[in-house]
Scaffold this motif. Structure first.
Motif, mmCIF file in Angstrom:
data_model
loop_
_atom_site.group_PDB
_atom_site.id
_atom_site.type_symbol
_atom_site.label_atom_id
_atom_site.label_comp_id
_atom_site.label_asym_id
_atom_site.label_seq_id
_atom_site.Cartn_x
_atom_site.Cartn_y
_atom_site.Cartn_z
ATOM 1 N N LYS A 6 47.297 -54.054 99.551
ATOM 2 C CA LYS A 6 47.452 -53.203 98.605
ATOM 3 C C LYS A 6 46.562 -53.414 97.272
ATOM 4 N N ASN A 7 46.927 -54.645 96.707
ATOM 5 C CA ASN A 7 46.691 -54.893 95.587
ATOM 6 C C ASN A 7 45.458 -55.864 95.518
ATOM 7 N N GLY A 8 44.855 -56.018 94.322
ATOM 8 C CA GLY A 8 43.553 -56.852 94.116
ATOM 9 C C GLY A 8 44.193 -58.362 94.609
ATOM 10 N N ALA A 9 45.226 -58.692 94.243
ATOM 11 C CA ALA A 9 46.000 -60.050 94.344
ATOM 12 C C ALA A 9 46.154 -60.255 95.856
ATOM 13 N N ASP A 10 46.345 -59.194 96.505
ATOM 14 C CA ASP A 10 46.372 -59.401 98.077
ATOM 15 C C ASP A 10 45.212 -59.814 98.653
ATOM 16 N N ALA A 11 43.821 -59.428 98.140
ATOM 17 C CA ALA A 11 42.795 -59.771 98.572
ATOM 18 C C ALA A 11 42.347 -61.067 98.142
ATOM 19 N N THR A 12 42.757 -61.477 96.951
ATOM 20 C CA THR A 12 42.098 -62.854 96.381
ATOM 21 C C THR A 12 43.164 -63.910 96.883
ATOM 22 N N GLY A 13 44.415 -63.577 97.036
ATOM 23 C CA GLY A 13 45.427 -64.556 97.697
ATOM 24 C C GLY A 13 44.826 -64.745 99.134
ATOM 25 N N GLY B 122 39.593 -66.956 83.864
ATOM 26 C CA GLY B 122 39.189 -65.791 84.873
ATOM 27 C C GLY B 122 40.723 -65.192 85.491
ATOM 28 N N TYR B 123 40.610 -64.061 85.936
ATOM 29 C CA TYR B 123 41.909 -63.428 86.222
ATOM 30 C C TYR B 123 41.620 -62.963 87.808
ATOM 31 N N HIS B 124 42.644 -63.158 88.590
ATOM 32 C CA HIS B 124 42.707 -62.924 89.866
ATOM 33 C C HIS B 124 44.115 -62.360 90.573
ATOM 34 N N GLY B 125 44.967 -62.203 89.566
ATOM 35 C CA GLY B 125 46.459 -61.414 89.943
ATOM 36 C C GLY B 125 47.307 -62.172 89.469
ATOM 37 N N THR B 126 48.579 -62.076 89.711
ATOM 38 C CA THR B 126 49.817 -62.832 89.437
ATOM 39 C C THR B 126 50.459 -63.490 90.107
ATOM 40 N N HIS C 69 31.936 -63.090 83.567
ATOM 41 C CA HIS C 69 33.339 -63.570 83.006
ATOM 42 C C HIS C 69 33.826 -62.344 81.922
ATOM 43 N N HIS C 70 34.932 -61.914 82.603
ATOM 44 C CA HIS C 70 35.372 -60.614 81.732
ATOM 45 C C HIS C 70 36.906 -61.048 81.305
ATOM 46 N N PRO C 71 37.057 -61.924 80.247
ATOM 47 C CA PRO C 71 38.259 -62.303 79.824
ATOM 48 C C PRO C 71 38.963 -61.140 78.962
ATOM 49 N N LEU D 151 33.887 -64.322 96.005
ATOM 50 C CA LEU D 151 33.509 -63.393 94.940
ATOM 51 C C LEU D 151 34.703 -62.491 94.753
ATOM 52 N N ASP D 152 35.307 -62.591 93.521
ATOM 53 C CA ASP D 152 36.413 -61.431 93.011
ATOM 54 C C ASP D 152 35.715 -60.342 92.542
ATOM 55 N N ASP D 153 35.475 -59.432 93.479
ATOM 56 C CA ASP D 153 34.819 -58.118 92.838
ATOM 57 C C ASP D 153 36.045 -57.091 92.691
ATOM 58 N N VAL D 154 37.244 -57.312 92.350
ATOM 59 C CA VAL D 154 38.193 -56.501 92.255
ATOM 60 C C VAL D 154 38.122 -55.492 91.192
ATOM 61 N N ARG D 155 37.754 -55.961 89.828
ATOM 62 C CA ARG D 155 37.377 -55.002 88.873
ATOM 63 C C ARG D 155 36.079 -54.524 88.822
ATOM 64 N N THR D 156 35.162 -55.107 88.915
ATOM 65 C CA THR D 156 33.752 -54.729 88.991
ATOM 66 C C THR D 156 33.330 -54.084 90.180
ATOM 67 N N GLY E 219 39.359 -54.110 95.230
ATOM 68 C CA GLY E 219 40.484 -53.534 95.111
ATOM 69 C C GLY E 219 40.327 -52.218 94.009
ATOM 70 N N LYS E 220 40.904 -52.285 93.177
ATOM 71 C CA LYS E 220 40.880 -51.071 92.187
ATOM 72 C C LYS E 220 40.066 -49.904 92.510
ATOM 73 N N ALA E 221 38.718 -49.823 92.309
ATOM 74 C CA ALA E 221 38.097 -48.561 92.642
ATOM 75 C C ALA E 221 37.874 -48.129 93.890
HETATM 76 C C1 LIG Z 1 39.015 -59.677 88.609
HETATM 77 C C2 LIG Z 1 40.573 -59.131 88.988
HETATM 78 N N1 LIG Z 1 40.936 -59.869 90.167
HETATM 79 C C3 LIG Z 1 42.008 -59.614 90.608
HETATM 80 C C4 LIG Z 1 42.859 -58.576 89.914
HETATM 81 C C5 LIG Z 1 44.525 -58.304 90.545
HETATM 82 O O1 LIG Z 1 44.268 -56.859 91.070
HETATM 83 P P1 LIG Z 1 45.702 -56.335 91.080
HETATM 84 O O2 LIG Z 1 46.159 -56.166 89.804
HETATM 85 O O3 LIG Z 1 45.385 -55.106 91.947
HETATM 86 O O4 LIG Z 1 46.630 -57.362 91.970
HETATM 87 C C6 LIG Z 1 42.517 -57.938 88.843
HETATM 88 C C7 LIG Z 1 43.355 -57.189 88.169
HETATM 89 O O5 LIG Z 1 43.299 -56.679 87.262
HETATM 90 C C8 LIG Z 1 41.080 -58.375 88.462
HETATM 91 O O6 LIG Z 1 40.590 -57.867 87.160
#
Ligand SMILES: Cc1ncc(COP(=O)(O)O)c(C=O)c1O
Length: 402
Positions: free
Chosen positions: A112-119, A140-144, A195-197, A226-231, A254-256
């Motif tokens: 569902k969410n980006g963090a599902d894919a990165t996790g 770097g951000y990959h979710g929560t 890097h998009h902090p 590769l975490d292409d969730v945002r990009t 994810g996202k788009a």
């Molecule tokens: C690069 C990146 N990875 C992972 C995530 C996590 O995605 P989600 O918030 O859909 O779990 C985000 C969310 O902003 C993100 O920017």
């Protein structure tokens, strides 16, 4: 009191912090908290104010809100069924489409969410290698999920991040030394393509960084994620790795991917398929066919209009226009990141006060930007949006104290 303020007061009584997570800061920025409707490149808040949206829901909106082709595809699937006791044909079609579209992808799994894919990517890498450590980029951000959060974040314990090694972005020497020290214990290296902090300049990969990093990892048996969730799909429809000239083992989107419908995807190469097959990962809503149909329609539209080029071109024009407007008021606007995901700063603006005030005034006048996070350009933004935004930006700079 405005409808937005009234709703926020009600929210505070029943929702911790009123609005939480990444949507939570809106009230601090004197911007609206709640939307009433959205269409194309704009949303309207609960007080009837309409905004040109340069945040695009933090990335999911890529073709425009309420895009007819996407919404019709979703509605057609909804009429047949969403979450049913069986998987849907559209899941297979979507996996086939992604495997065809994304460079090097040979299979797909959905969440569902980006963090599902990165996790899941990290679990797959551990299952595939039998190793336990993770390299990630500082900031770097990959979710929560707990391992993704900074050391000491409330709700996490030291154990959660115990197997995470953090290195600086673009620092090949740092990567070499952690590989030398811990290589046989490291399952994966996870990073976004650049890097998009938040609150700091966004930094593109140095020349040759990705090819060297991916090679170094491959030689040590470490999988590249590769975490292409945002990009994803804003730089290259074949995945951002296609633009930067390397091949990850696992690719997270994810996202788009479905223009705002809730779905994410983990794609991988056949060399790690056994890890994906061994890993148990699922969710009640992971098989919902409606977002899958929306994703199929979105990907079709993105290809039909060559959306990544459209977005890059629009972003370029937006940013150049804003730089000119800023200069006409004596401000040096710096733009970092890729053109379609611009992060703005004003050189010499210590404390970011000028930028913050300018973004606030732009919001009051109807152009929605953020000062501490990259903004987003969509394929739905128009020349009218650009003209109106530059005019708003001009007026907003004019309103700032000299
Ligand atoms: C690069 C990146 N990875 C992972 C995530 C996590 O995605 P989600 O918030 O859909 O779990 C985000 C969310 O902003 C993100 O920017």
């Amino acid at each position: 009191m405005s409808n937005s303020d009234e709703l926020f007061n009600r929210a505070q009584a029943v929702i911790p912090n009123g609005i939480y997570g990444h949507y939570g800061g809106a009230h601090l920025r004197h911007s609206p908290n709640f939307f009433e409707s959205s269409a194309g490149s704009r949303f309207t808040d609960v007080d009837g104010n309409t905004f040109i949206d340069w945040m695009c829901a933090y990335g999911p909106m890529i073709l425009g809100y309420n895009h007819p082709v996407v919404e019709q595809a979703a509605a057609r699937q909804a009429a047949k069924g969403g979450t049913v006791s069986l998987a849907s044909p559209v899941m297979v079609q979507l996996a086939e489409t992604l495997v065809e579209l994304v460079q090097g992808a040979e299979w797909a799994l959905f969440g569902k969410n980006g963090a599902d894919a990165t996790g899941l990517a990290v679990m797959v890498s551990k299952a595939a290698t039998g190793r336990r450590k993770i390299i990630k980029i500082d900031g770097g951000y990959h979710g929560t999920a707990p391992w993704m959060q900074a050391q000491g974040s409330p709700g996490t314990t030291a154990n959660d991040q115990e197997s995470v090694i953090t290195i600086a972005w673009n620092d090949l020497e740092a990567l070499k030394s952690v590989v030398a020290a811990d290589g046989p214990d490291i399952a994966c290296f996870i990073s976004s393509p650049y890097h998009h902090p938040v609150f700091a300049s966004n930094v593109l990969p140095a020349d040759g960084y990705w090819t060297s990093a991916a090679q170094l990892c491959a030689e040590a048996g470490i999988l590249t994620i590769l975490d292409d969730v945002r990009t994803g799909f804003r730089i290259d429809l074949a995945g951002s790795h296609a633009a930067y000239g390397f091949q990850p083992d696992l690719m997270c989107f994810g996202k788009a991917i479905a223009n705002g419908h809730p779905i994410s995807a983990l794609l991988g190469t056949d060399s790690v398929r056994h890890g994906a097959e061994a890993t148990f990962y699922t969710g009640t809503q992971f098989f919902n066919a409606v977002p899958m149909a929306a994703a199929l329609a979105t990907l079709g539209e993105l290809q039909a209009i060559d959306a990544a080029s459209v977005i890059t071109n629009l972003g370029d024009r937006l940013n150049k226009g804003l730089i000119d407007v800023a200069a006409s008021h004596g401000h040096d606007l710096a733009v970092s990141g890729v053109p379609g995901m611009p992060f703005y700063q004003i050189n010499g603006d210590h404390g970011h006060d000028v930028l913050k005030q300018w973004v606030t005034e732009c919001g009051r006048l109807g152009a929605y930007f953020l000062d501490f996070h990259n903004n987003f350009v969509s394929a739905a933004h128009t020349n009218t949006d650009l003209d109106e935004t530059w005019a708003i930006a001009d007026k907003a700079f004019g309103l700032l104290p000299a």
